[in-house]
Design an enzyme around this catalytic site. Structure first.
Site, PDB file in Angstrom:
ATOM      1  N   HIS A   1       2.678 -24.267 -29.994  1.00 36.99           N
ATOM      2  CA  HIS A   1       4.133 -24.099 -30.095  1.00 36.99           C
ATOM      3  C   HIS A   1       4.712 -24.178 -28.683  1.00 36.99           C
ATOM      4  O   HIS A   1       4.243 -23.492 -27.775  1.00 36.99           O
ATOM      5  CB  HIS A   1       4.409 -22.726 -30.735  1.00 36.99           C
ATOM      6  CG  HIS A   1       5.801 -22.199 -30.575  1.00 36.99           C
ATOM      7  ND1 HIS A   1       6.712 -22.146 -31.606  1.00 36.99           N
ATOM      8  CD2 HIS A   1       6.436 -21.664 -29.494  1.00 36.99           C
ATOM      9  CE1 HIS A   1       7.843 -21.605 -31.170  1.00 36.99           C
ATOM     10  NE2 HIS A   1       7.706 -21.307 -29.891  1.00 36.99           N
ATOM     11  N   TYR A  53      -3.537 -16.932 -29.448  1.00 32.31           N
ATOM     12  CA  TYR A  53      -2.358 -16.129 -29.760  1.00 32.31           C
ATOM     13  C   TYR A  53      -2.267 -16.052 -31.282  1.00 32.31           C
ATOM     14  O   TYR A  53      -2.460 -17.062 -31.967  1.00 32.31           O
ATOM     15  CB  TYR A  53      -1.090 -16.768 -29.178  1.00 32.31           C
ATOM     16  CG  TYR A  53       0.149 -15.916 -29.366  1.00 32.31           C
ATOM     17  CD1 TYR A  53       0.402 -14.842 -28.520  1.00 32.31           C
ATOM     18  CD2 TYR A  53       1.043 -16.181 -30.406  1.00 32.31           C
ATOM     19  CE1 TYR A  53       1.522 -14.047 -28.713  1.00 32.31           C
ATOM     20  CE2 TYR A  53       2.164 -15.388 -30.602  1.00 32.31           C
ATOM     21  CZ  TYR A  53       2.398 -14.319 -29.756  1.00 32.31           C
ATOM     22  OH  TYR A  53       3.498 -13.525 -29.941  1.00 32.31           O
ATOM     23  N   ASP A  97       6.469 -27.547 -32.897  1.00 34.43           N
ATOM     24  CA  ASP A  97       5.073 -27.229 -33.177  1.00 34.43           C
ATOM     25  C   ASP A  97       4.263 -28.518 -33.127  1.00 34.43           C
ATOM     26  O   ASP A  97       4.565 -29.480 -33.847  1.00 34.43           O
ATOM     27  CB  ASP A  97       4.937 -26.577 -34.555  1.00 34.43           C
ATOM     28  CG  ASP A  97       5.516 -25.170 -34.581  1.00 34.43           C
ATOM     29  OD1 ASP A  97       5.504 -24.507 -33.524  1.00 34.43           O
ATOM     30  OD2 ASP A  97       5.992 -24.745 -35.657  1.00 34.43           O
ATOM     31  N   HIS A 146      -1.614 -18.967 -34.022  1.00 37.65           N
ATOM     32  CA  HIS A 146      -1.455 -20.251 -33.317  1.00 37.65           C
ATOM     33  C   HIS A 146      -2.791 -20.926 -33.002  1.00 37.65           C
ATOM     34  O   HIS A 146      -2.903 -21.625 -31.991  1.00 37.65           O
ATOM     35  CB  HIS A 146      -0.626 -20.044 -32.043  1.00 37.65           C
ATOM     36  CG  HIS A 146       0.814 -19.782 -32.335  1.00 37.65           C
ATOM     37  ND1 HIS A 146       1.265 -18.594 -32.864  1.00 37.65           N
ATOM     38  CD2 HIS A 146       1.915 -20.582 -32.231  1.00 37.65           C
ATOM     39  CE1 HIS A 146       2.577 -18.653 -33.040  1.00 37.65           C
ATOM     40  NE2 HIS A 146       2.996 -19.842 -32.668  1.00 37.65           N
ATOM     41  N   HIS A 163      12.623 -21.412 -33.042  1.00 36.43           N
ATOM     42  CA  HIS A 163      12.821 -22.517 -33.988  1.00 36.43           C
ATOM     43  C   HIS A 163      14.230 -22.479 -34.574  1.00 36.43           C
ATOM     44  O   HIS A 163      14.796 -23.518 -34.915  1.00 36.43           O
ATOM     45  CB  HIS A 163      11.801 -22.435 -35.130  1.00 36.43           C
ATOM     46  CG  HIS A 163      10.418 -22.870 -34.732  1.00 36.43           C
ATOM     47  ND1 HIS A 163      10.078 -24.187 -34.549  1.00 36.43           N
ATOM     48  CD2 HIS A 163       9.294 -22.155 -34.475  1.00 36.43           C
ATOM     49  CE1 HIS A 163       8.803 -24.269 -34.214  1.00 36.43           C
ATOM     50  NE2 HIS A 163       8.295 -23.053 -34.155  1.00 36.43           N
ATOM     51  N   ASP A 200      -3.937 -23.123 -35.038  1.00 37.53           N
ATOM     52  CA  ASP A 200      -3.873 -24.437 -35.680  1.00 37.53           C
ATOM     53  C   ASP A 200      -2.695 -25.274 -35.190  1.00 37.53           C
ATOM     54  O   ASP A 200      -2.367 -26.302 -35.763  1.00 37.53           O
ATOM     55  CB  ASP A 200      -3.815 -24.283 -37.205  1.00 37.53           C
ATOM     56  CG  ASP A 200      -2.590 -23.511 -37.668  1.00 37.53           C
ATOM     57  OD1 ASP A 200      -1.837 -22.974 -36.800  1.00 37.53           O
ATOM     58  OD2 ASP A 200      -2.368 -23.433 -38.889  1.00 37.53           O
ATOM     59  N   HIS A 201      -2.029 -24.832 -34.150  1.00 43.93           N
ATOM     60  CA  HIS A 201      -0.988 -25.662 -33.533  1.00 43.93           C
ATOM     61  C   HIS A 201      -0.636 -25.089 -32.169  1.00 43.93           C
ATOM     62  O   HIS A 201      -0.995 -23.947 -31.861  1.00 43.93           O
ATOM     63  CB  HIS A 201       0.265 -25.742 -34.411  1.00 43.93           C
ATOM     64  CG  HIS A 201       1.041 -24.464 -34.547  1.00 43.93           C
ATOM     65  ND1 HIS A 201       0.629 -23.399 -35.313  1.00 43.93           N
ATOM     66  CD2 HIS A 201       2.224 -24.080 -33.998  1.00 43.93           C
ATOM     67  CE1 HIS A 201       1.524 -22.425 -35.252  1.00 43.93           C
ATOM     68  NE2 HIS A 201       2.506 -22.813 -34.454  1.00 43.93           N
TER      69      HIS A 201
HETATM   70 ZN   LIG Z   1       6.436 -22.679 -33.505  1.00 45.26          ZN
END
Ligand SMILES: [Zn+2]
Length: 261
Positions: free
Chosen positions: A245, A237, A209, A240, A202, A242-243
């Site tokens: 990446h 993972y 995301d 992660h 990022h 909730d999104h």
């Molecule tokens: Zn991310």
């Protein structure tokens, strides 16, 4: 066009030519009916797009800024598990990416970027060079000037542009349904504030995301493998669930165990 006296017609054409000489003219021709190569009608002086206008056909062996601009637009078509270099050198990988782009949009898929390919790109890009379905603002919810990351602001912003074109390719492949982007670039301080990894992509502008949207986290993670994302982290993972990446950059790391990745 209705019949007009010849003098009027000539002056109208002259006016149209002037209009198309400006940077604001938009491409509206049906790309599937345009010849792919060898067209003398696409003059170098005609600005077809507010972002960038290509002035000639590009093929394997071509090089320079026009190729680099093309590579950004087809970065989402590298083939599964691959990523193309944005280096201005039109080699076999770029040819393959152009071919996949053409096939994805129903164009003659010959790997040669000519008027039909450029017309499609003009349709797909905004005047700031972002693809029509993504914005710089979506890719940076940290600050307004892309500063404070691990690379220069210009590099972070350029990396985010490539990420957006990858997302545009993925969006099209998934049925042109909206993809939710909840963030992208982070300065070092923004990254620390959200507990991001010490060398998070990022901070380079490479990462995005994604929200579940209508696709779901796993479908997004699975599709990302085909569109130039070298880092994919999703459900299963740590951190992660909730999104999803996705990121570019060197080195592959894919992990979304709950999605079979
Ligand atoms: Zn991310």
């Amino acid at each position: 066009m209705r019949s007009r006296p010849i003098g009027f017609l000539l002056s109208t054409l002259a006016g149209a030519a002037l209009a198309f000489g400006g940077a604001t003219a938009t491409a509206s021709a049906n790309p599937s009916s345009a010849p792919e190569t060898g067209s003398a009608s696409v003059g170098a002086a005609r600005a077809a797009d507010g972002c960038y206008t290509w002035s000639g056909t590009l093929r394997e062996g071509s090089s320079g800024e026009a190729v680099r601009q093309l590579q950004i637009r087809v970065a989402g078509y590298p083939g599964t598990g691959n990523q193309i270099a944005i280096d201005g050198a039109f080699g076999p990988a770029t040819k393959a990416a152009v071919t996949r782009f053409q096939a994805a949009y129903g164009l003659a898929a010959d790997g040669i970027a000519g008027p039909a390919t450029f017309s499609k790109i003009y349709q797909l890009q905004d005047d700031d060079c972002t693809p029509v379905n993504f914005t710089y603002a979506e890719l940076n919810r940290c600050n307004s000037d892309w500063s404070g990351g691990k690379v220069s602001a210009a590099t972070a912003r350029a990396n985010a542009l490539v990420t957006m074109w990858k997302l545009q390719a993925m969006r099209h492949a998934m049925g042109d349904r909206p993809i939710t982007v909840n963030g992208g670039f982070r300065s070092v301080s923004c990254n620390s504030a959200v507990g991001g990894a010490a060398n998070s992509r990022h901070m380079y502008g490479h990462a995005a995301d994604l929200g579940a949207g209508s696709q779901g986290f796993c479908a997004l993670a699975q599709a990302a493998r085909n569109h130039g994302f070298t880092e994919i982290l999703g459900p299963g993972y740590p951190g992660h669930n909730d999104h999803t990446h996705v990121a570019g950059g060197s080195g592959r790391f894919w992990s979304a165990p709950s999605c079979g990745i």
